[in-house]
Scaffold this motif. Structure first.
Motif, mmCIF file in Angstrom:
data_model
loop_
_atom_site.group_PDB
_atom_site.id
_atom_site.type_symbol
_atom_site.label_atom_id
_atom_site.label_comp_id
_atom_site.label_asym_id
_atom_site.label_seq_id
_atom_site.Cartn_x
_atom_site.Cartn_y
_atom_site.Cartn_z
ATOM 1 N N LEU A 13 -5.509 8.073 -0.028
ATOM 2 C CA LEU A 13 -5.414 9.077 -1.084
ATOM 3 C C LEU A 13 -6.460 10.179 -0.896
ATOM 4 N N ASP A 14 -7.630 9.772 -0.368
ATOM 5 C CA ASP A 14 -8.705 10.729 -0.127
ATOM 6 C C ASP A 14 -8.492 11.532 1.156
ATOM 7 N N GLY A 15 -7.440 11.219 1.897
ATOM 8 C CA GLY A 15 -7.137 11.957 3.116
ATOM 9 C C GLY A 15 -7.643 11.319 4.390
ATOM 10 N N SER A 16 -8.240 10.151 4.292
ATOM 11 C CA SER A 16 -8.690 9.462 5.489
ATOM 12 C C SER A 16 -7.471 8.908 6.209
ATOM 13 N N PRO A 17 -7.572 8.709 7.530
ATOM 14 C CA PRO A 17 -6.425 8.191 8.286
ATOM 15 C C PRO A 17 -6.017 6.798 7.874
ATOM 16 N N GLU A 37 0.825 -1.208 0.000
ATOM 17 C CA GLU A 37 0.000 0.000 0.000
ATOM 18 C C GLU A 37 0.860 1.259 0.000
ATOM 19 N N SER A 38 1.922 1.258 0.791
ATOM 20 C CA SER A 38 2.830 2.415 0.832
ATOM 21 C C SER A 38 3.546 2.606 -0.499
ATOM 22 N N ALA A 39 3.894 1.508 -1.161
ATOM 23 C CA ALA A 39 4.540 1.611 -2.473
ATOM 24 C C ALA A 39 3.596 2.236 -3.496
ATOM 25 N N VAL A 40 2.342 1.805 -3.512
ATOM 26 C CA VAL A 40 1.364 2.351 -4.456
ATOM 27 C C VAL A 40 1.084 3.820 -4.135
ATOM 28 N N LEU A 41 0.983 4.153 -2.865
ATOM 29 C CA LEU A 41 0.783 5.559 -2.487
ATOM 30 C C LEU A 41 1.966 6.415 -2.939
ATOM 31 N N HIS A 42 3.169 5.921 -2.750
ATOM 32 C CA HIS A 42 4.368 6.635 -3.201
ATOM 33 C C HIS A 42 4.308 6.873 -4.704
ATOM 34 N N GLN A 43 4.016 5.833 -5.467
ATOM 35 C CA GLN A 43 3.931 5.976 -6.924
ATOM 36 C C GLN A 43 2.915 7.049 -7.307
ATOM 37 N N THR A 44 1.795 7.056 -6.617
ATOM 38 C CA THR A 44 0.703 7.975 -6.942
ATOM 39 C C THR A 44 1.033 9.407 -6.556
ATOM 40 N N GLN A 83 -8.680 -0.690 -0.890
ATOM 41 C CA GLN A 83 -9.599 0.243 -0.230
ATOM 42 C C GLN A 83 -8.832 1.165 0.718
ATOM 43 N N THR A 84 -7.849 0.628 1.415
ATOM 44 C CA THR A 84 -7.001 1.437 2.280
ATOM 45 C C THR A 84 -6.224 2.464 1.456
ATOM 46 N N VAL A 85 -5.731 2.057 0.297
ATOM 47 C CA VAL A 85 -5.003 2.992 -0.567
ATOM 48 C C VAL A 85 -5.920 4.137 -0.975
ATOM 49 N N VAL A 86 -7.121 3.818 -1.416
ATOM 50 C CA VAL A 86 -8.075 4.852 -1.838
ATOM 51 C C VAL A 86 -8.411 5.790 -0.674
#
Length: 98
Positions: free
Chosen positions: A94-98, A19-26, A88-91
């Motif tokens: 990304l939306d700013g949820s904790p 999840e952290s890798a995908v968030l970083h890419q995004t 779902q956690t990634v989304v």
């Protein structure tokens, strides 16, 4: 736990979870313009997902001048991420949820 590498343009960032890798890419890399349809998407996983969910393999091969090995490599990345990631956690992140 196996670390997850970013893998975009020689980026050597490594993460403990997918999840952290995908968030970083995004968040940290420039957007990618799909060569098939022109849609702008985050690079990395989301670009791969877009290409293979929205277009045929033949369209991808023609647009990216790719070979079957490149297609298989990206399909494997997509499959591994979707097997391991809580998207779902990634989304939510990304939306700013904790």
């Amino acid at each position: 736990m196996v670390p997850w590498a970013c893998g975009i343009d020689g980026c050597d960032a490594v993460f403990e979870d997918v999840e952290s890798a995908v968030l970083h890419q995004t968040r940290e890399h420039q957007r990618h313009e799909c060569k098939v349809c022109g849609t702008i998407v985050p690079d990395g996983y989301f670009a791969i997902r877009h290409a293979f969910d929205e277009h045929t393999r033949a369209e991808y091969v023609r647009a990216y001048d790719a070979d079957s090995a490149a297609v298989r490599r990206r399909e494997k990345v997509k499959r591994e991420i979707e097997t391991e990631a809580d998207l779902q956690t990634v989304v939510e992140r990304l939306d700013g949820s904790p």
